[in-house]
Design a protein around this motif. Structure first.
Motif, PDB file in Angstrom:
ATOM      1  N   SER A  45       0.793  -1.231   0.000  1.00  0.00           N
ATOM      2  CA  SER A  45       0.000   0.000   0.000  1.00  0.00           C
ATOM      3  C   SER A  45       0.825   1.280   0.000  1.00  0.00           C
ATOM      4  O   SER A  45       0.321   2.352   0.360  1.00  0.00           O
ATOM      5  CB  SER A  45      -0.968   0.025   1.201  1.00  0.00           C
ATOM      6  N   ARG A  46       2.116   1.203  -0.393  1.00  0.00           N
ATOM      7  CA  ARG A  46       2.899   2.422  -0.536  1.00  0.00           C
ATOM      8  C   ARG A  46       3.942   2.227  -1.624  1.00  0.00           C
ATOM      9  O   ARG A  46       4.261   1.108  -2.014  1.00  0.00           O
ATOM     10  CB  ARG A  46       3.555   2.847   0.780  1.00  0.00           C
ATOM     11  N   ALA A  66       2.152   7.574   2.042  1.00  0.00           N
ATOM     12  CA  ALA A  66       2.019   6.512   1.045  1.00  0.00           C
ATOM     13  C   ALA A  66       3.237   6.455   0.127  1.00  0.00           C
ATOM     14  O   ALA A  66       3.236   5.705  -0.852  1.00  0.00           O
ATOM     15  CB  ALA A  66       0.753   6.744   0.204  1.00  0.00           C
ATOM     16  N   TYR A  70      -0.291   6.064   5.105  1.00  0.00           N
ATOM     17  CA  TYR A  70      -1.454   6.432   4.303  1.00  0.00           C
ATOM     18  C   TYR A  70      -1.579   5.418   3.180  1.00  0.00           C
ATOM     19  O   TYR A  70      -0.594   5.103   2.510  1.00  0.00           O
ATOM     20  CB  TYR A  70      -1.284   7.843   3.726  1.00  0.00           C
ATOM     21  N   ASP A  71      -2.765   4.889   2.977  1.00  0.00           N
ATOM     22  CA  ASP A  71      -2.980   3.839   1.998  1.00  0.00           C
ATOM     23  C   ASP A  71      -2.945   4.411   0.587  1.00  0.00           C
ATOM     24  O   ASP A  71      -3.707   5.334   0.263  1.00  0.00           O
ATOM     25  CB  ASP A  71      -4.335   3.157   2.251  1.00  0.00           C
TER      26      ASP A  71
END
Length: 352
Positions: free
Chosen positions: A86-87, A172, A344-345
């Motif tokens: 997710s990053r 992210a 942060y997604d």
């Protein structure tokens, strides 16, 4: 290829600013990857890097993704990225620049690359470079089909929202915000955009230096931070000095030269298979002939540097020297001083 905009094309560039500008701009997140201009003419796809290198052999899976998502004939400016958990992961992206086709294919399956599109230079027989950016973006959004590994970047004309993105999206793996004149044409090689990047300071240990290619003056300082286990990790360099300052540094650093036979955390360290600690001296995949040797210093000298982003346990780019810190003990320079952005997604960046 029979396109109205032919390769190679030097991408439009950005000049730096301290804060998000206001005015007649469209704002986008600043993606941290490999800049790439994609040329597609039917089954022919060319991935052109900023320096003119053809990237297609390193990202075979991305070529197929682009064929599925882009129009039959087009030229698109964007960024190649790799997403892990997710990053964005720049280290995994860099791994893809490898001479062995078998290794590239393995990584293509394990960590497939994605393409973030942010400008449309040509569509079918139309050269769009002279059109206003708002019209090029509208055509880009309409032209790119939904695909797992091909996305059109988000954009807004609201500077307050752009400032919010600047703060949130770093978690992210993004590294700032770009502002583009909404009515501006596409200007290859010119700094027509504005970029705002994160910048912080850290106190680091100067544990060595590399000589400059021009002669016996300092090329770059070798910077380190201590981990919780008390080991000094190499986190990057600092090299933006005038030639006069490089010569002065030779004398300033002379009292800290490592005496013969004295131990040093980066010299003759048994680090084979040690993935927990970073040390200088590994070969550079971009330039295999680069001299990676350095002159070791006693790890006692501390300086303050500015840095823009932390990539894992190192600085993403070279730090910028600010000042010496004689008031700091080297052992106190640890990772704990660094500000880590809240997670942060990346899916929220793509899909908002």
């Amino acid at each position: 290829m029979n396109l109205p905009v032919a390769p190679p094309v030097e991408p439009m560039l950005a000049k730096s600013a301290a804060k998000v500008p206001t005015g007649d701009y469209l704002y986008e997140p600043k993606w941290d990857g490999f800049r790439c201009v994609v040329f597609r003419d039917g089954d022919q796809v060319v991935l052109g890097s900023r320096g003119g290198k053809e990237l297609g052999r390193y990202f075979p899976e991305l070529v197929e993704s682009l064929k599925a998502a882009l129009p039959q004939r087009c030229v698109v400016d964007g960024e190649i990225v790799v997403v892990v958990e997710s990053r964005l992961d720049f280290d995994r992206l860099s791994d893809r620049i490898h001479p062995a086709a078998s290794r590239i294919q393995l990584l293509a399956e394990r960590t497939p690359a994605s393409f973030i599109a942010f400008d449309l230079l040509a569509l079918a027989d139309r050269d769009l470079t002279a059109e206003p950016f708002t019209e090029r973006r509208a055509a880009l959004v309409a032209a790119v089909a939904e695909h797992e590994h091909v996305h059109v970047t988000r954009a807004t004309d609201d500077p307050d929202l752009a400032t919010t993105w600047f703060a949130r999206f770093e978690g992210a793996g993004l590294d700032g915000v770009v502002a583009k004149p909404s009515q501006g044409p596409y200007t290859p090689g010119e700094r027509s955009m504005v970029k705002v990047k994160h910048e912080r300071t850290a106190d680091v240990v100067v544990a060595g230096y590399r000589l400059h290619k021009s002669g016996p003056v300092v090329g770059s300082l070798m910077l380190g931070l201590y981990g919780r286990d008390g080991v000094l990790n190499y986190v990057g360099g600092s090299s933006a000095f005038t030639m006069a300052r490089r010569a002065e540094l030779i004398d300033e650093l002379a009292p800290y030269l490592l005496p013969e036979g004295e131990a040093h955390p980066w010299v003759d360290a048994a680090d084979e298979g040690d993935e927990e600690h970073r040390r200088p001296g590994t070969l550079n995949r971009w330039n295999a002939g680069k001299d990676v040797s350095f002159i070791a210093l006693r790890p006692e000298l501390v300086c303050e540097v500015r840095y823009d982003q932390l990539q894992g346990d190192r600085f993403r780019h070279n730090g910028r020297f600010v000042r010496w810190r004689p008031d700091r003990e080297a052992k106190s320079c640890s990772y704990e001083q660094l500000e880590v952005p809240a997670a942060y997604d990346l899916a929220d960046v793509f899909g908002g």
